[in-house]
Design a protein around this motif. Structure first.
Motif, PDB file in Angstrom:
ATOM      1  N   GLU A  72       0.791  -1.192  -0.114  1.00 43.07           N
ATOM      2  CA  GLU A  72       0.079   0.197   0.070  1.00 43.07           C
ATOM      3  C   GLU A  72       0.852   1.219   0.114  1.00 43.07           C
ATOM      4  O   GLU A  72       0.562   2.200  -0.755  1.00 43.07           O
ATOM      5  N   ASP A  76       0.995   4.241  -3.057  1.00 41.60           N
ATOM      6  CA  ASP A  76       0.674   5.519  -2.739  1.00 41.60           C
ATOM      7  C   ASP A  76       0.947   6.609  -3.619  1.00 41.60           C
ATOM      8  O   ASP A  76       2.145   7.097  -3.523  1.00 41.60           O
ATOM      9  N   GLN A  78       0.133   9.862  -4.153  1.00 42.48           N
ATOM     10  CA  GLN A  78       0.075  11.141  -3.802  1.00 42.48           C
ATOM     11  C   GLN A  78       1.482  11.800  -3.952  1.00 42.48           C
ATOM     12  O   GLN A  78       1.341  13.103  -4.466  1.00 42.48           O
ATOM     13  N   GLU A 130      -7.658   1.717  -7.844  1.00 43.05           N
ATOM     14  CA  GLU A 130      -8.328   2.813  -7.099  1.00 43.05           C
ATOM     15  C   GLU A 130      -7.470   3.952  -6.762  1.00 43.05           C
ATOM     16  O   GLU A 130      -7.758   5.223  -6.693  1.00 43.05           O
ATOM     17  N   ASN A 131      -6.014   3.793  -6.203  1.00 47.48           N
ATOM     18  CA  ASN A 131      -5.324   4.683  -5.640  1.00 47.48           C
ATOM     19  C   ASN A 131      -4.648   5.577  -6.905  1.00 47.48           C
ATOM     20  O   ASN A 131      -4.821   6.823  -6.871  1.00 47.48           O
ATOM     21  N   TYR A 132      -4.758   4.856  -8.207  1.00 51.59           N
ATOM     22  CA  TYR A 132      -4.514   5.409  -9.563  1.00 51.59           C
ATOM     23  C   TYR A 132      -5.364   6.517  -9.959  1.00 51.59           C
ATOM     24  O   TYR A 132      -5.471   7.646 -10.314  1.00 51.59           O
ATOM     25  N   THR A 134      -7.988   7.791  -7.969  1.00 49.11           N
ATOM     26  CA  THR A 134      -8.276   8.935  -7.193  1.00 49.11           C
ATOM     27  C   THR A 134      -6.967   9.805  -7.076  1.00 49.11           C
ATOM     28  O   THR A 134      -7.457  11.077  -6.855  1.00 49.11           O
ATOM     29  N   GLN A 135      -5.944   9.269  -6.911  1.00 50.64           N
ATOM     30  CA  GLN A 135      -4.582  10.101  -6.603  1.00 50.64           C
ATOM     31  C   GLN A 135      -4.054  10.565  -7.636  1.00 50.64           C
ATOM     32  O   GLN A 135      -3.377  11.728  -7.539  1.00 50.64           O
TER      33      GLN A 135
END
Length: 199
Positions: A72, A76, A78, A130-132, A134-135
């Motif tokens: 995770e 990330d 961000q 999901e991370n790609y 949203t972030q």
């Protein structure tokens, strides 16, 4: 989970050389990044990562909790998004193309090796998507004017990711053109998507 303020020592490391928490964390993250970028998720163990990092598996657990939590941390995006999208919108296409056209270590945040190698696990795939989404995509869309901002953000990222795949994975030493030449030709295409310019 995070390490405490106390320094950490690898099992066989001399007492005279103590590592700080930040140094230990970087060793673990780098070793994990290389592992996840070159091997399927399900084949990797904390012991493998510990050996490559020169630390013990329990120390990884101390810092990250589990293999899943370590993964995770690697997916990330961000920090990568902040680096990529920072600066004036009118020159964003140029900066994005320059970033993705140059060589990059295969386990760094803006590389795609981890994206390709993690497909063996449904859970790791889900988290990565999901991370790609949203972030990276949502973060870029929030900066864009006009209608269809989310779609244009996806297309702009598709354009630079495709460029990176060709130059970093497919062509490598056979790639044509200098970085400046690539930026001059390709950045206007990406910038048009970012600006919402339609022919």
């Amino acid at each position: 989970m995070t390490g405490g303020a106390a320094d950490d020592i690898a099992p066989d490391e001399p007492e005279k050389r103590r590592r700080s928490s930040d140094e230990t964390r970087k060793l673990i993250v780098d070793a994990a990044g290389k592992a996840f970028a070159t091997r399927p998720y399900r084949d990797i163990t904390l012991k493998d990562i510990a050996v490559d990092a020169g630390v013990s598996a329990p120390l990884i657990i101390k810092y990250f909790g589990s293999k899943e939590q370590l993964y995770e941390a690697l997916v990330d995006f961000q920090a990568g998004a902040q680096v990529l999208f920072d600066g004036p919108l009118e020159t964003l296409g140029e900066r994005m193309v320059a970033m993705f056209a140059r060589p990059l270590e295969p386990y760094k945040p803006l590389s795609m090796n981890i994206l390709f190698m993690s497909g063996a696990s449904d859970e790791s795939n889900r988290l990565l998507r999901e991370n790609y989404s949203t972030q990276m995509i949502d973060a870029l869309a929030a900066r864009l004017p006009g209608v269809d901002a989310r779609l244009r953000a996806e297309l702009a990222m598709s354009a630079v990711m495709g460029l990176a795949i060709m130059r970093r994975r497919m062509m490598r030493e056979h790639a044509t053109g200098t970085l400046d030449e690539v930026v001059a030709l390709y950045a206007p295409v990406v910038q048009a998507l970012l600006d919402g310019i339609r022919e």
